[in-house]
Design a protein around this motif. Structure first.
Motif: not given
Length: 561
Positions: A66-71
């Protein structure tokens, strides 16, 4: 009198022998009990540590996904355009965020401007929509605006559902214009914990329980001292509770039954804001079983001495086979979980490069679209058509990348099938293309005819092994290094080799190469090659290290179709 005394002497000796036998039997039972308890306790502790590591690795992989999505969204031109005040973007972004939330299983994805006002959200058409709400009071918003990124676990102000908020600052023309945030809920994960273990919970750096297999443990603290010194107003805003009660399991196992031995609290750190995973394990059943087994074998040996030895050996062998069957089943389940965790961890490692692979065509699509619009306005429809064809090609490229990501991250293992070896090689290189380009290393791929050989395997699992080997090779060779993929076909098998010209392996490293938790990397777990060999053997092949003078050569032995 002498005759009576003569009769009593043998009887006295029998009594004495019986007393000695009872003492020896008691001593033997005590010794067996003590040994069984010690070994069972040590075994339970080791199993608890291993299980905690596996659960923590799975949780970390979920967070990394999930950390990839906002990036990626923070770099999206449409996001920065909307937050910069450009009209006409909100409806389109609402639908995009809705699709993205459905694809990633995120609870909500939303955009806030620099004042904290929500401008677009994936739940835009729900009664609980975030659109129009102001979240400037949230710590994750304030911290993301100040430092660029932030995370916070909190109770939703609208949904009243707890979750982790992952936020990333959006910058346009060198100035912060807002924040993109993703809310992740863990209901399914907590339900799985509750069904599979005695008790699992995760605490933050302050000792507050955030996730738990037992819902009643959530938002409690470890230790009364921590609970009594907290800021009640901040806790009310974050957790919806003014006074956090201390966590007191009360000597219970988590299933409502009292336990007579203390529960193990095995801790495993999580790389997120000081999180710690706690696994509670009840050693009593294993101790009771070990003690019972020990006593059974002692009494059985005494009662069946001599002629019953064969029967005793038979029963022991039968019990051993049952234990091995249970152990095999549990090992298979844990292996599948560890295999999925390794795959998601690998996906997290290549996600930055994949994000770069996606951001480039997205930027190009925008340029071609703008040029096409100008060409249409100028009446040059034919030239504009060329731009639109370029856009179609770029979207197909993005589609291939995202499809490969979804396929690689899929949990359920497919049945083995016949397919060309090129399919697995192309999938691995697609995931690692950006990293290979940035590494400065030279990658030599096999000839097309060699890659056309038909193999029988499960493509994603084969691709997982190849990605692991290629990443290890890239770590070994560094800039200017050389990596070669070589294919050699033989009767019944295809040998795919990953050859690098790195420093190679020492004799000690070679001996421990496929042993669990043996690694030369400072941040490695030493499980990648162990899992990879297990995958290859489960597919009917093997993974081995081939001797060479310089560098290293790993050979994937794959059954041919």
């Amino acid at each position: 009198m002498h005759r009576i005394a003569g009769l009593l002497r043998p009887r006295g000796r029998l009594v004495a022998l019986a007393a000695i036998a009872l003492v020896l039997l008691g001593a033997a039972i005590w010794s067996i009990d003590h040994l069984a308890r010690t070994r069972a306790l040590a075994s339970a502790q080791q199993d608890a540590r291993n299980e905690a590591m596996i659960i923590a690795t799975s949780l970390q992989a979920e967070l990394d996904k999930f950390s990839l999505v906002p990036l990626v969204l923070a770099e999206d031109p449409q996001v920065s355009s909307l937050l910069s005040g450009a009209p006409g973007q909100r409806a389109l972004l609402n639908r995009r965020l809705e699709d993205l939330a459905r694809q990633t299983n995120a609870a909500v994805i939303y955009l806030m401007d620099e004042s904290g006002q929500t401008r677009a959200a994936s739940n835009w058409k729900l009664p609980t929509t975030f659109v129009g709400s102001n979240y400037s009071f949230r710590r994750y918003f304030q911290q993301a605006m100040e430092t660029g990124s932030a995370t916070q676990f909190a109770l939703g102000t609208v949904s009243r559902q707890p979750g982790l908020y992952i936020a990333q600052r959006v910058v346009a023309d060198g100035q912060p214009v807002g924040v993109v945030a993703v809310k992740v809920e863990f209901d399914a994960l907590e339900a799985n914990w509750g069904a599979a273990t005695h008790g699992v919970f995760v605490t933050d750096r302050d000792g507050v329980v955030l996730l738990a297999s037992d819902e009643s443990w959530r938002f409690r603290t470890i230790g009364p001292a921590r609970a009594s010194t907290r800021d009640r107003e901040l806790d009310r805003l974050q957790f919806g509770v003014e006074a956090l009660e201390p966590l007191d399991i009360g000597g219970r196992s988590g299933f409502g039954r009292a336990v007579t031995a203390p529960l193990f609290d095995t801790e495993q750190p999580i790389a997120l804001d000081g999180w710690t995973l706690h696994l509670l394990a009840d050693p009593r059943p294993r101790i009771d079983a070990a003690v019972a087994n020990g006593r059974f074998y002692v009494l059985l040996a005494i009662a069946l001495a001599g002629g019953a030895i064969a029967l005793g050996l038979y029963l022991r062998r039968r019990r051993k086979l049952l234990d091995e069957a249970l152990l095999t089943e549990r090992t298979r389940t844990l292996s599948e979980q560890l295999n999925q965790a390794n795959r998601l961890a690998t996906l997290g490692q290549v996600s930055a490069g994949v994000g770069h692979e996606i951001s480039q065509p997205v930027a190009a699509i925008r340029v071609f679209a703008e040029n096409g619009e100008r060409l249409l306005s100028a009446g040059r429809a034919t030239d504009a058509g060329g731009n639109f064809r370029q856009i179609v090609d770029l979207t197909e490229r993005i589609g291939r990348i995202t499809s490969e990501l979804r396929r690689f991250a899929r949990r359920d293992a497919a049945e083995p099938r016949n397919f060309p070896l090129r399919e697995a090689i192309d999938g691995a290189l697609l995931l690692l293309r950006d990293r290979v380009g940035r590494s400065g290393a030279t990658l030599i791929t096999p000839l097309a005819d060699d890659c056309a050989v038909q193999v029988r395997a499960e493509p994603v699992r084969l691709e997982q092994v190849l990605v692991n080997l290629l990443q290890n090779a890239l770590d070994a060779v560094g800039p200017g290094g050389r990596i070669e993929l070589s294919v050699v076909n033989e009767a019944g098998f295809c040998n795919l080799s990953v050859i690098d010209n790195g420093p190679g392996l020492s004799g000690e490293e070679t001996e421990q190469l496929f042993q669990p938790f043996a690694t030369a990397k400072p941040d490695g777990l030493g499980l990648g090659l162990v899992i990879s060999r297990g995958i290859m053997r489960s597919l009917g092949g093997d993974l081995s290290l081939s001797a060479r003078d310089g560098g290293a050569e790993f050979v994937m032995r794959i059954p041919r179709a």
